[in-house]
Design a protein around this motif. Structure first.
Motif, PDB file in Angstrom:
ATOM      1  N   SER A  88      -1.038   7.784  -0.523  1.00 52.17           N
ATOM      2  CA  SER A  88      -2.433   7.939  -1.200  1.00 52.17           C
ATOM      3  C   SER A  88      -3.120   7.065  -0.584  1.00 52.17           C
ATOM      4  O   SER A  88      -4.754   6.623  -0.797  1.00 52.17           O
ATOM      5  N   ASN A  89      -2.507   5.566   0.328  1.00 52.07           N
ATOM      6  CA  ASN A  89      -3.092   4.923   1.022  1.00 52.07           C
ATOM      7  C   ASN A  89      -4.029   3.558  -0.333  1.00 52.07           C
ATOM      8  O   ASN A  89      -4.860   3.120  -0.159  1.00 52.07           O
ATOM      9  N   ARG A  90      -3.443   4.485  -1.485  1.00 51.63           N
ATOM     10  CA  ARG A  90      -4.211   2.586  -2.195  1.00 51.63           C
ATOM     11  C   ARG A  90      -2.892   1.585  -2.747  1.00 51.63           C
ATOM     12  O   ARG A  90      -1.599   1.922  -2.755  1.00 51.63           O
ATOM     13  N   PRO A  91      -3.341   0.719  -3.291  1.00 49.18           N
ATOM     14  CA  PRO A  91      -2.382  -0.565  -3.795  1.00 49.18           C
ATOM     15  C   PRO A  91      -1.637  -0.393  -4.895  1.00 49.18           C
ATOM     16  O   PRO A  91      -2.255   0.072  -5.256  1.00 49.18           O
ATOM     17  N   VAL A 126       0.998  -1.445  -0.150  1.00 45.16           N
ATOM     18  CA  VAL A 126       0.178  -0.260  -0.263  1.00 45.16           C
ATOM     19  C   VAL A 126       0.661   1.126  -0.377  1.00 45.16           C
ATOM     20  O   VAL A 126       1.520   0.790   0.840  1.00 45.16           O
ATOM     21  N   ASP A 127       0.809   2.517  -0.873  1.00 46.09           N
ATOM     22  CA  ASP A 127       1.409   3.286  -0.843  1.00 46.09           C
ATOM     23  C   ASP A 127       0.513   4.114   0.087  1.00 46.09           C
ATOM     24  O   ASP A 127      -0.018   4.766   0.246  1.00 46.09           O
TER      25      ASP A 127
END
Lengths: 111, 140
Positions: free
Chosen positions: B8-11, B4-5
């Motif tokens: 940005s909290n995106r995978p 997870v980044d």
């Protein structure tokens, strides 16, 4: 300047020249008379012109440099350690191809 | 997967950039430039081999070599070469202009300019290949 910087500069110089040379070559061979079948006699007549010979020699030398250096760039991207060895192999391929290709151009003038 | 980044909290997709589904204009330009470049280089070596038939077989060898390649299948190959050369050349001009500092703040416009100019040249040039394709036999 290091060798690779020269390679980078020559890649761009040959690119500009090749855009012009390839356009001339491709235009004459494919667009002037699209249904013509190439023969030795026709090619010989074309190659009698010094300008046409210059275009062909330019395509042979500059095209091989640009193409083989491009292959070297790809190798350097994925396998940098082999760059130097591959560079020498490609140099050898280039020298042989220019030499052998020159024999063909010479054959059109002497046969 | 599952990375997870943190910003940005995106995978984060591992090697997601290698899937054409996720290519954007810049990646398409890079990939097409590279593939067309390798293809043209391979063609160049084959082209030298084909032209040097004059060294191996003289005038007759050359003429018969050229005649044997005046067939529909080879026209398709020449047309593919035309596509590769056109895109590689036009995109190469964009790369050189970038090196000179032109359009470094307008990459997107540069990509689309290359695609459109290439498409126009290909559309016009393809006419000649259709004529050649129709005039030549399937095989000789």
């Amino acid at each position: 300047m290091k060798g690779s910087l020269w390679a980078w500069i020559f890649h761009r110089i040959t690119a500009i020249l090749l855009v012009v040379l390839v356009a001339i070559h491709f235009g004459i061979m494919h667009f002037v008379d699209p249904t013509a079948v190439i023969t030795f006699a026709d090619s010989q007549v074309r190659l009698q012109s010094a300008l046409y010979m210059l275009v062909d020699v330019g395509l042979l030398v500059l095209g091989l440099y640009h193409g083989l250096n491009g292959i070297r760039n790809v190798v350097l991207d994925y396998w940098p350690r082999a760059g130097k060895a591959v560079g020498w192999i490609l140099t050898l391929v280039g020298i042989v191809a220019v030499g052998y290709g020159s024999l063909a151009l010479k054959a059109f003038l002497t046969q | 997967m599952a990375k997870v980044d943190s910003a940005s909290n995106r995978p984060v997709r591992n090697y997601g950039d290698l899937n054409p589904r996720y290519f954007r204009t810049g990646m398409w330009s890079f990939v097409l430039h590279r593939i067309s470049g390798i293809a043209i280089s391979v063609f160049l070596l084959l082209h030298i081999w084909e032209i040097t038939s004059v060294v191996r077989g003289g005038a007759e060898g050359f003429t018969s070599q050229m005649a044997s390649m005046a067939a529909k299948l080879w026209v398709v190959g020449e047309w593919l070469l035309f596509l590769a050369l056109t895109f590689h050349g036009i995109n190469g001009i964009r790369l050189i202009l970038l090196d000179l500092g032109w359009g470094v703040h307008e990459h997107k416009r540069g990509f689309w300019t290359v695609f459109v100019i290439s498409a126009i040249i290909i559309a016009v040039g393809s006419y000649f290949f259709v004529m050649r394709f129709l005039a030549y036999p399937w095989a000789r």
